[in-house]
Design an enzyme around this catalytic site. Structure first.
Site, PDB file in Angstrom:
ATOM      1  N   GLU A 113       0.847  -1.197   0.000  1.00 41.32           N
ATOM      2  CA  GLU A 113       0.000   0.000   0.000  1.00 41.32           C
ATOM      3  C   GLU A 113       0.877   1.238   0.000  1.00 41.32           C
ATOM      4  O   GLU A 113       2.042   1.181   0.387  1.00 41.32           O
ATOM      5  CB  GLU A 113      -0.856   0.054   1.286  1.00 41.32           C
ATOM      6  N   LYS A 115       2.205   4.544   1.617  1.00 44.49           N
ATOM      7  CA  LYS A 115       2.317   5.010   3.000  1.00 44.49           C
ATOM      8  C   LYS A 115       1.967   6.501   3.002  1.00 44.49           C
ATOM      9  O   LYS A 115       2.775   7.353   2.646  1.00 44.49           O
ATOM     10  CB  LYS A 115       3.734   4.780   3.536  1.00 44.49           C
ATOM     11  N   ASP A 117       1.197  10.194   4.099  1.00 51.55           N
ATOM     12  CA  ASP A 117       1.889  11.011   5.078  1.00 51.55           C
ATOM     13  C   ASP A 117       0.901  11.939   5.782  1.00 51.55           C
ATOM     14  O   ASP A 117       0.700  13.082   5.394  1.00 51.55           O
ATOM     15  CB  ASP A 117       2.997  11.815   4.388  1.00 51.55           C
ATOM     16  N   TYR A 230      -7.315   1.773   6.317  1.00 46.20           N
ATOM     17  CA  TYR A 230      -6.533   0.606   5.891  1.00 46.20           C
ATOM     18  C   TYR A 230      -6.562  -0.525   6.903  1.00 46.20           C
ATOM     19  O   TYR A 230      -5.757  -1.437   6.835  1.00 46.20           O
ATOM     20  CB  TYR A 230      -5.083   0.995   5.576  1.00 46.20           C
ATOM     21  N   LYS A 318      10.933   3.060   2.925  1.00 46.70           N
ATOM     22  CA  LYS A 318      10.979   4.517   2.768  1.00 46.70           C
ATOM     23  C   LYS A 318      11.808   4.887   1.551  1.00 46.70           C
ATOM     24  O   LYS A 318      12.926   4.394   1.391  1.00 46.70           O
ATOM     25  CB  LYS A 318      11.609   5.154   4.009  1.00 46.70           C
ATOM     26  N   CYS A 410      16.034  45.648  15.284  1.00 49.85           N
ATOM     27  CA  CYS A 410      15.769  45.085  13.960  1.00 49.85           C
ATOM     28  C   CYS A 410      17.033  45.144  13.099  1.00 49.85           C
ATOM     29  O   CYS A 410      17.649  46.202  12.971  1.00 49.85           O
ATOM     30  CB  CYS A 410      14.641  45.849  13.284  1.00 49.85           C
ATOM     31  N   CYS A 413      16.571  47.909  10.210  1.00 51.28           N
ATOM     32  CA  CYS A 413      16.388  49.344  10.430  1.00 51.28           C
ATOM     33  C   CYS A 413      16.865  49.810  11.801  1.00 51.28           C
ATOM     34  O   CYS A 413      16.874  51.007  12.082  1.00 51.28           O
ATOM     35  CB  CYS A 413      14.915  49.713  10.271  1.00 51.28           C
ATOM     36  N   CYS A 428       9.549  43.510  14.509  1.00 47.80           N
ATOM     37  CA  CYS A 428      10.086  44.867  14.421  1.00 47.80           C
ATOM     38  C   CYS A 428       8.868  45.785  14.382  1.00 47.80           C
ATOM     39  O   CYS A 428       7.973  45.601  13.565  1.00 47.80           O
ATOM     40  CB  CYS A 428      10.898  45.019  13.139  1.00 47.80           C
ATOM     41  N   CYS A 433      10.317  50.424   8.469  1.00 45.84           N
ATOM     42  CA  CYS A 433      11.480  49.542   8.296  1.00 45.84           C
ATOM     43  C   CYS A 433      11.612  49.129   6.821  1.00 45.84           C
ATOM     44  O   CYS A 433      10.643  48.661   6.223  1.00 45.84           O
ATOM     45  CB  CYS A 433      11.300  48.308   9.178  1.00 45.84           C
TER      46      CYS A 433
HETATM   47  S1  IVH Z   1      -0.516   0.190   8.793  1.00 48.72           S
HETATM   48  C1  IVH Z   1       0.644  -1.724  12.699  1.00 48.72           C
HETATM   49  N1  IVH Z   1      -0.853   1.302   6.429  1.00 48.72           N
HETATM   50  O1  IVH Z   1       2.480   4.973   9.006  1.00 48.72           O
HETATM   51  C2  IVH Z   1       0.158  -1.184  11.427  1.00 48.72           C
HETATM   52  N2  IVH Z   1       0.083   2.601   8.187  1.00 48.72           N
HETATM   53  O2  IVH Z   1       5.021   4.490  10.404  1.00 48.72           O
HETATM   54  C3  IVH Z   1       0.441   0.247  11.300  1.00 48.72           C
HETATM   55  N3  IVH Z   1       0.592   4.901   7.560  1.00 48.72           N
HETATM   56  O3  IVH Z   1       1.259   4.954  12.298  1.00 48.72           O
HETATM   57  C4  IVH Z   1      -0.351   0.955  10.341  1.00 48.72           C
HETATM   58  N4  IVH Z   1      -0.098   4.763   5.486  1.00 48.72           N
HETATM   59  O4  IVH Z   1       0.098   6.475  10.559  1.00 48.72           O
HETATM   60  C5  IVH Z   1      -0.423   1.447   7.709  1.00 48.72           C
HETATM   61  N5  IVH Z   1      -1.214   2.185   4.310  1.00 48.72           N
HETATM   62  C6  IVH Z   1      -0.793   2.336   5.573  1.00 48.72           C
HETATM   63  C7  IVH Z   1      -0.293   3.565   6.049  1.00 48.72           C
HETATM   64  C8  IVH Z   1       0.154   3.641   7.375  1.00 48.72           C
HETATM   65  C9  IVH Z   1       0.415   5.547   6.413  1.00 48.72           C
HETATM   66  C10 IVH Z   1       1.193   5.486   8.783  1.00 48.72           C
HETATM   67  C11 IVH Z   1       0.422   5.228  10.052  1.00 48.72           C
HETATM   68  C12 IVH Z   1       1.388   4.534  10.971  1.00 48.72           C
HETATM   69  C13 IVH Z   1       2.697   4.963  10.407  1.00 48.72           C
HETATM   70  C14 IVH Z   1       3.789   3.992  10.771  1.00 48.72           C
END
Ligand code: IVH
Length: 669
Positions: A113, A115, A117, A230, A318, A410, A413, A428, A433
């Site tokens: 999946e 990840k 952010d 998820y 990552k 500042c 100025c 400031c 200024c």
């Molecule tokens: S699974 C134990 N699936 O990543 C399972 N996490 O670094 C943990 N995150 O705390 C979660 N996308 O906030 C899972 N597709 C995804 C995710 C995901 C983002 C985040 C989540 C978790 C963090 C871990």
């Protein structure tokens, strides 16, 4: 009678839920906004007449209530774990080997999946209704932010109990997922904050997390968060045997599930997925910081178990971040338009993902303290998206590292520097200024303000440094010769700029108000103030009570406006601007008659045949008014292709929408 009403309410709610799902979750609406709005209006009306039938999971109850005093702490029924990270294919191979060894199998299937952010969140449903939303917190205990979660339009307030039969009939289940802010919503939020003189969010994740921490759900609703789920669990375990099935079930239940997950039967499938998203991720409308790889067979989850912090059945991969280490040569204070002093690190130039970086923002003194950074230290910096490079952490302290102290005067100025009580920022206070003046000129000339194209940083520096401009009004008395004599300017560019400056005199009152740079008065407030007061002089003279009567003006904004007009220097500039011929009155005369007399319209998106100016003209000719932003007083929002946030706002306020044909019908054309 009451029974019939109750039935109609129930039916309306089901219909609205269905269409919300089509629109916000599937991005595939079945009916026009106009029809949707009609359903919503009808439901609101019935609930107003019969408050005894109002229910917390009604689609009308997304944004409600008063700001919370604080968020209660709630213990998660099962801890919310985090993930171990891997940074290379080798590390990922180690993970796969470990899993297969522990599971005693030669082959294991994975689900890959994105990840996302954002921040993770757990939602609890009881008897089909959303009853609780809790942040991850420390994994054991989080904060209950239910009112905020409810404002996320893609989160269902109720799921159909029938569909729960898929997993047996649990009265209660929990889903987990990620609350995110799209890049678009992030940019909008930051533009608003900048205009209001507020600190911008560093990235969409901070913006999402910061928004969830808002005590007032009405503010959260404006931030347009989204949530992807998820994880489904009943009594602390995923009940379906396969994670892929759980994702499919979540989607069936009406949750938003990120569509890009894949079942990977081999390790090569995983590698292909990772490779594919390494470049494709930049085209997404939200940020991801890697890939999550989970064992598909959820029975194995129990067997594999967890370490103290993370499961053994999942791992994050990552992508190499756009980061680099370098040395902090110096830290200096940079003066912004409102006089805010922002500490900026001067760095030894370093390549970060193909771009040479020599400065990074340190935001404010609190951030410097948090990082513990001193001049001379070696730091890790990163570039994320288009935002200014940031210092992530100190890698090595210099033995002779020097502490940065905010200068008492500042740097531009020599004026006094103050830190207001309860504020992080130092300012400031000298309105004259030169550094503030330069920033003010750029702001004044900005696209959303007076829109003077060609007045960029290099030019502004010269204008101020050569003493040609002492305030924004001086722009209007610049001569051709003065401009043509500047560096990198010729006859032609000088003339173009003069034309641009002259044109800007036609800018509407709302823009003029915005361009003045009054604290907390952004584009939207500028428009609302122009609409309410109709002239700059009336705004300048308004008492606090009168200001508070204007839409969306609270005590903080009212005070800032009064302070601004109280300042002699500002009043002098305003007089010069008046003499220059700027629009101090709302241009459009309001017709008291006509088909649309007294009606307020807002336009959003591109109409199929009619330009925005033309539509405005038609509406105004019929006695209507076209406003820049949607409010409770808006009568109609006219929606074209690619509509902006105004459409969401209209929906959340239940304002009816029209397409071009609908508008023409109203106009009798
Ligand atoms: S699974 C134990 N699936 O990543 C399972 N996490 O670094 C943990 N995150 O705390 C979660 N996308 O906030 C899972 N597709 C995804 C995710 C995901 C983002 C985040 C989540 C978790 C963090 C871990």
């Amino acid at each position: 009678m009451a029974k019939n009403i109750e039935k109609e309410i129930a039916k309306l709610r089901d219909e609205i839920r269905h269409h919300e799902h089509r629109y916000y979750v599937l991005d595939d609406p079945e009916i026009s906004d106009f029809k949707f709005d009609k359903l919503m209006h009808r439901l609101q009306e019935l609930e107003r007449q019969h408050p005894e039938f109002v229910a917390p999971d009604s689609p009308t109850q997304r944004v409600g209530g008063e700001p919370a005093a604080e968020f209660p702490q709630v213990r998660h029924p099962a801890p919310m774990l985090s993930l171990d990270n891997t940074y290379s294919v080798d590390e990922l191979r180690d993970f796969d080997r470990r899993v297969r060894e522990l599971a005693g199998r030669a082959k294991v299937e994975y689900v890959a999946e994105l990840k996302l952010d954002g921040l993770s969140m757990a939602l609890t449903y009881e008897d089909g209704a959303l009853v609780r939303g809790v942040t991850r917190g420390d994994g054991e205990v989080g904060e209950e932010v239910t009112a905020n979660v409810k404002t996320i339009r893609s989160v269902p307030l109720r799921v159909e109990a029938k569909k729960l039969d898929l997993i047996g009939p649990p009265a209660r289940f929990e889903v987990r997922g990620e609350v995110i802010m799209t890049r678009k919503a992030f940019e909008q939020t930051n533009a608003q904050r900048e205009a209001a003189g507020e600190q911008k969010f560093a990235n969409p994740r901070n913006a999402a997390a910061g928004s969830m921490r808002q005590l007032d759900p009405r503010i959260v609703a404006e931030r347009k968060l989204d949530m992807y789920l998820y994880y489904l669990q009943v009594n602390g375990v995923e009940p379906l045997g396969e994670h892929a099935q759980a994702l499919a079930t979540l989607a069936k239940l009406g949750f938003k599930v990120n569509p890009y997950w894949r079942l990977c039967r081999t390790f090569d499938d995983l590698l292909a997925y990772i490779q594919q998203w390494e470049t494709k991720r930049h085209g997404l409308d939200y940020e991801i910081d890697g890939i999550v790889i989970k064992v598909n067979n959820t029975r194995l989850w129990q067997e594999l178990g967890t370490t103290a912090k993370s499961p053994r059945w999942a791992v994050a991969y990552k992508y190499p971040a756009r980061q680099a280490t370098t040395r902090v040569r110096d830290i200096r204070a940079q003066v912004g338009r409102t006089g805010t002093l922002t500490p900026v690190a001067d760095l030894e130039p370093v390549d970060v993902g193909g771009v040479t970086v020599s400065h990074a923002t340190l935001h404010n003194m609190d951030e410097i303290e948090r990082l513990g950074v001193k001049i001379g230290d070696t730091v890790l910096i990163q570039r994320a998206g288009e935002v200014i490079p940031q210092v992530v952490k100190v890698v090595k302290h210099a033995p002779d590292g020097r502490e940065f102290v905010m200068p008492p005067k500042c740097p531009a100025c020599g004026g006094e520097v103050h830190r207001a009580e309860g504020e992080v920022a130092y300012r400031c206070v000298n309105a004259a200024c030169p550094a503030r003046l330069k920033e003010s000129l750029l702001y004044f000339a900005g696209r959303r303000a007076m829109n003077i194209d060609g007045l960029g940083e290099a030019l502004v520096d010269q204008l101020v440094d050569k003493g040609l401009v002492h305030d924004v009004a001086d722009l209007y008395s610049l001569t051709h010769k003065q401009l043509a004599d500047l560096e990198r300017m010729g006859d032609k560019s000088a003339q173009n700029l003069l034309d641009e400056i002259a044109n800007s005199k036609q800018a509407e009152l709302a823009r003029v108000i915005f361009a003045l740079g009054i604290r907390f008065v952004g584009e939207r407030t500028g428009q609302l103030l122009a609409d309410h007061f109709g002239s700059l002089d009336r705004l300048a003279k308004a008492s606090e009570e009168e200001l508070l009567e204007a839409e969306e003006v609270g005590p903080r904004v009212a005070e800032a406006i009064q302070e601004f007009f109280h300042e002699k220097r500002n009043r002098d500039v305003i007089e010069k601007l008046r003499k220059a011929g700027l629009q101090f009155e709302q241009k459009r005369a309001r017709k008291a008659e006509g088909k649309l007399a007294g009606k307020q319209f807002v336009l959003t998106g591109t109409l199929p045949t009619c330009s925005r100016d033309e539509a405005t003209r038609l509406i105004e000719e019929a006695g209507g008014r076209v406003m820049g932003s949607v409010s409770k007083r808006t009568d109609y929002v006219v929606v074209g292709a690619d509509p902006g946030s105004k459409l969401d706002k209209a929906r959340s306020l239940g304002v009816p929408t029209l397409d071009e044909a609908g508008l023409m019908k109203l106009l009798g054309k």
